[in-house]
Scaffold this active site. Structure first.
Site, PDB file in Angstrom:
ATOM      1  N   LYS A 260    -109.299 -54.621  33.225  1.00 46.99           N
ATOM      2  CA  LYS A 260    -108.946 -53.346  32.607  1.00 46.99           C
ATOM      3  C   LYS A 260    -110.080 -52.760  31.770  1.00 46.99           C
ATOM      4  CE  LYS A 260    -103.944 -53.698  32.595  1.00 46.99           C
ATOM      5  NZ  LYS A 260    -102.911 -54.506  32.009  1.00 46.99           N
TER       6      LYS A 260
HETATM    7  N1  GLU Z   1     -97.779 -59.126  32.856  1.00 41.83           N
HETATM    8  C1  GLU Z   1     -98.633 -59.804  33.764  1.00 41.83           C
HETATM    9  C2  GLU Z   1     -99.899 -59.013  33.958  1.00 41.83           C
HETATM   10  O1  GLU Z   1     -99.927 -57.818  33.721  1.00 41.83           O
HETATM   11  C3  GLU Z   1     -98.026 -59.989  35.130  1.00 41.83           C
HETATM   12  C4  GLU Z   1     -96.911 -60.920  35.095  1.00 41.83           C
HETATM   13  C5  GLU Z   1     -96.211 -61.185  36.412  1.00 41.83           C
HETATM   14  O2  GLU Z   1     -96.272 -60.377  37.333  1.00 41.83           O
HETATM   15  O3  GLU Z   1     -95.568 -62.215  36.456  1.00 41.83           O
HETATM   16  O4  GLU Z   1    -100.885 -59.593  34.344  1.00 41.83           O
END
Ligand code: GLU
Length: 295
Positions: A260
């Site tokens: 990001k």
């Molecule tokens: N929140 C996690 C991320 O943005 C992804 C979690 C998931 O898909 O289990 O990397």
């Protein structure tokens, strides 16, 4: 078991996309989102948007709203989410603390947790061995210490999930094939609540997928080694385990996995440069993919 830990009643397949609002979505995130959404819609399933804002210092103000706008611009829709409501809410992890607490209480009741006061430095000094994924394996220092004494530790205590001696987890991954992990060699007893009181992703994500009735998890291959931990938590609580599909990540220009911080790959930058949603979808689907470094 507490009523809070009962999965919502569902019929049919359920998929989800679960971004962390730590910045704008980039092409890699969007590819995962698109694949999860397509997989779910192809099955005629219910699609959930869940915001994984567990870590307030890393949450960027406004990022959730921008993500939602970018996903909609790209043509995704969802049946349940923070902006749409639904029977399995709340859909922001920051609002689900009572549910994670109920899960932790239940694991504790079953003798499957213990407080841990080891700092990162302690663990470095103990030269914790590194597991199969290159991450430190917790050597179990606090495992048999007096929990009441640890809980009074001035620096606070994390909570770890106590693995059984045999913690080999096997599952079939729809993209990566048959998987087998020995959690005692991969990571050891892992943290489910951090010392600063924040809930660990491994606990929150596992509980949410189960209670929200998710049947098909499609996510990035960087999370493949998280899956056995999440399965272990779900099995310990007798909760349903979804099927998993870990898809390759998009590479940046140097062939590394996109992140990001790399603003040039954000969807915002492409939109600002006048690209249409169709073009962006095509770029995403033709992007060069990368084999994941572990972890
Ligand atoms: N929140 C996690 C991320 O943005 C992804 C979690 C998931 O898909 O289990 O990397």
């Amino acid at each position: 078991m507490s009523a809070d830990l009962r999965p919502v009643k569902r019929t049919g397949p359920v998929g989800r996309y679960a971004p962390s609002p730590t910045g704008d979505l980039h092409l890699g995130n969007l590819r995962t989102a698109l694949r999860a959404w397509e997989d779910c819609r192809r099955r005629g399933g219910t699609f959930i948007l869940r915001i994984e804002d567990l870590d307030p210092p890393r949450t960027v103000p406004g990022a959730e709203a921008r993500m939602i706008e970018d996903l909609r611009w790209l043509g995704l829709d969802w049946d349940e989410g923070p902006d749409a409501g639904g029977p399995a809410g709340p859909y922001r992890q920051s609002e689900r603390g009572a549910i994670y607490q109920a899960a932790l209480d239940e694991l504790t009741r079953r003798g499957l947790t213990y407080p841990c006061v080891c700092s990162r430095r302690d663990l470095r000094e103990a030269s914790a061995p590194h597991g199969e994924a290159g991450e430190p394996v917790y050597p179990g220092v606090c495992r048999s210490a007096d929990p009441e004494r640890l809980a009074r530790h001035p620096g606070g205590a994390a909570v770890r999930f106590r693995l059984p001696d045999d913690a080999v987890i096997e599952f079939e991954d729809a993209a990566a094939g048959p998987q087998r992990f020995d959690l005692n060699r991969l990571c050891g007893d892992f943290v489910i609540r951090r010392r600063d009181g924040l809930w660990a992703y491994q606990l929150a994500c596992a509980i949410d997928d189960a209670l929200m009735g998710v049947t098909h998890v499609v996510r990035g291959a960087d999370l493949l080694t998280s899956t056995p931990r999440q399965i272990a938590v779900l099995r310990a609580l007798g909760l349903p385990v979804p099927s998993y599909c870990h898809i390759p990540l998009v590479a940046d220009e140097a062939g590394r996995r996109m992140c990001k911080r790399d603003g040039s790959c954000s969807i915002r930058a492409l939109r600002a440069a006048g690209q249409s949603a169709d073009e962006v979808r095509r770029i995403i689907m033709q992007a060069r993919l990368v084999d994941v470094e572990n972890g």
